[in-house]
Each structure stands twice: as structure tokens, then as C-alpha cells.
Design an enzyme around this catalytic site. Structure first.
Site, mmCIF file in Angstrom:
data_model
loop_
_atom_site.group_PDB
_atom_site.id
_atom_site.type_symbol
_atom_site.label_atom_id
_atom_site.label_comp_id
_atom_site.label_asym_id
_atom_site.label_seq_id
_atom_site.Cartn_x
_atom_site.Cartn_y
_atom_site.Cartn_z
ATOM 1 N NE ARG A 197 1.921 -6.158 8.499
ATOM 2 C CZ ARG A 197 2.342 -4.826 8.558
ATOM 3 N NH1 ARG A 197 1.637 -3.557 8.809
ATOM 4 N NH2 ARG A 197 3.727 -4.977 8.195
ATOM 5 C CD GLU A 198 -7.088 -3.065 11.435
ATOM 6 O OE1 GLU A 198 -7.076 -2.136 12.400
ATOM 7 O OE2 GLU A 198 -7.439 -2.870 10.391
ATOM 8 C CB ALA A 223 -19.380 -15.869 -7.686
ATOM 9 C CG LEU A 254 -19.200 -18.020 0.723
ATOM 10 C CD1 LEU A 254 -19.813 -18.162 2.018
ATOM 11 C CD2 LEU A 254 -17.843 -17.233 0.458
ATOM 12 C CD GLU A 284 -22.473 -20.954 -4.835
ATOM 13 O OE1 GLU A 284 -23.385 -20.099 -5.569
ATOM 14 O OE2 GLU A 284 -22.420 -21.305 -3.735
ATOM 15 N N PRO A 340 -5.048 -9.287 -0.774
ATOM 16 C CG PRO A 340 -3.362 -9.385 -2.216
ATOM 17 C CD PRO A 340 -4.982 -9.308 -2.521
ATOM 18 N N GLY A 341 -3.945 -7.671 0.944
ATOM 19 C CA GLY A 341 -3.576 -6.581 1.658
ATOM 20 C C GLY A 341 -4.127 -6.908 3.294
ATOM 21 C CD GLU A 359 -12.576 -13.263 -1.228
ATOM 22 O OE1 GLU A 359 -12.853 -12.124 -0.700
ATOM 23 O OE2 GLU A 359 -13.680 -13.814 -1.809
ATOM 24 C CD GLU A 415 -33.369 -8.236 -11.753
ATOM 25 O OE1 GLU A 415 -33.062 -7.884 -12.648
ATOM 26 O OE2 GLU A 415 -34.352 -7.610 -10.932
HETATM 27 MG MG LIG Z 1 -23.484 -16.000 -5.100
#
Ligand SMILES: [Mg+2]
Length: 180
Positions: A36-37, A75, A77, A91, A113-114, A118, A142
Site C-alpha cells: 500500500r502506497e 483553505a 494546512l 487561513e 482515502p485510497g 489527509e 486572487e
Molecule cells: Mg491556501
């Protein structure tokens, strides 16, 4: 079917700033092995921000991975040990300059999820107050605001390509229709 894959071996291939890649050897229910990678990711937040006059604040940004400029909700992290709600406020402020008087959690989900750990947390921000933009050094965006209804129409017309943006706008509609 309800089974788990037991990790027999785990190889770290790459360790980057926002993700790392490992390859796990797993044991399957039939006692065979497979690989599994897996991309380990720190997690992210996305924010549907609604202004006083019913506009949704979106950001247009070049996304190198898909070689396209995409229109998305603000959005970013989640920092280490940062609470997702705080990351959402940060953010929003960094990318759009807006601070919000009200922030509602909508949902959290796994976009891929594959192969990736994240998790994205989605929020709805209201009672916005315009302030100063403070973007990352390598972030060029922008701002593109439009009536919320127009953004929703674009979801149904397939004019957005970013999954978190589509899901967030659909959920925001329900949240805004709820009796306050
Ligand atoms: Mg961003």
C-alpha cells in the site's frame, strides 16, 4: 465485509514539508501480502465565508499538481497542535483579510482515502469583518466573490473542479437554511 490489513513492514520513501510517502506491506484476509502506497498528510481546513450582503468569498489559485487555475474556498494546512477551528480562522484571515464573528463546524472528511491520510475540516464563517491580507510568501491568489446562489449554481453545472469546495458549498446551503 469487515477486516483490517495488518502492517508487516513499513518503508518511509520521502519526507516533505506538507506530506510524506511510505510503502506498507500488508497481510490480506487470505494471508497473502500486498503493498500500500500511503501519503501521510497533516490535514487541512476549508472555509465558506459569507459576507453581510450574501456573497461567498472565493480564491483563485494556480494548482501545479493539476496544471490549472482553480476557484476554491479559502483553505490551508492545519499547523502542528493547532485546533482546526483556529486554523480555519487563521487561513481565512491570511488569504482574504476577513475575520469572522461566527464560525460553525460543518463536517470533516477524507478527500482521498485510497492513498492518503489527509482529513479536511469544513467550516462556515459569518459576521465577517474586512482586515488585512497576510499570505504565505509562495502563495499567489486572487479573491473572487460572487453571490452564494451563483456559486451553488456553479456546483450543479460542474464549473468547480475542487471537491472540498463543492461539498462545502452544498453543506453551507443547508446550514444557512437552519433556523438560527
Ligand atoms: Mg491556501
Amino acid at each position: 465485509m469487515n477486516y483490517e490489513e495488518r502492517t508487516m513492514k513499513s518503508n518511509k520513501i520521502y519526507e516533505g514539508h506538507i506530506l510524506s510517502l511510505r510503502v506498507d506491506t500488508v497481510e490480506l484476509p487470505d494471508q497473502k501480502y500486498s503493498k500500500r502506497e500511503i501519503v501521510e498528510h497533516v490535514g487541512a481546513v476549508g472555509v465558506v465565508a459569507i459576507t453581510e450582503d450574501g456573497q461567498v468569498v472565493l480564491v483563485r489559485q494556480y494548482r501545479k499538481a493539476v496544471e490549472k487555475s482553480l476557484l476554491e474556498i479559502p483553505a490551508g494546512l492545519v499547523n502542528a497542535s493547532e485546533e482546526p477551528g483556529l486554523a480555519a480562522k487563521r487561513e481565512l484571515q491570511e488569504e482574504t483579510g476577513y475575520t469572522c464573528g461566527r464560525l460553525d463546524f460543518m463536517t470533516e472528511f477524507y478527500p482521498s482515502p485510497g492513498f492518503s491520510t489527509e482529513k479536511i475540516h469544513l467550516f462556515l464563517a459569518r459576521d465577517l469583518v474586512q482586515g488585512e491580507v497576510n499570505r504565505d510568501d509562495d502563495e499567489f491568489l486572487e479573491l473572487e466573490s460572487m453571490p452564494f446562489e451563483e456559486a451553488l449554481r456553479k456546483v450543479y453545472l460542474g464549473e468547480f473542479s475542487d471537491a472540498k469546495t463543492m461539498l462545502a458549498l452544498l453543506l453551507a446551503k443547508d446550514f444557512m437554511e437552519e433556523v438560527e
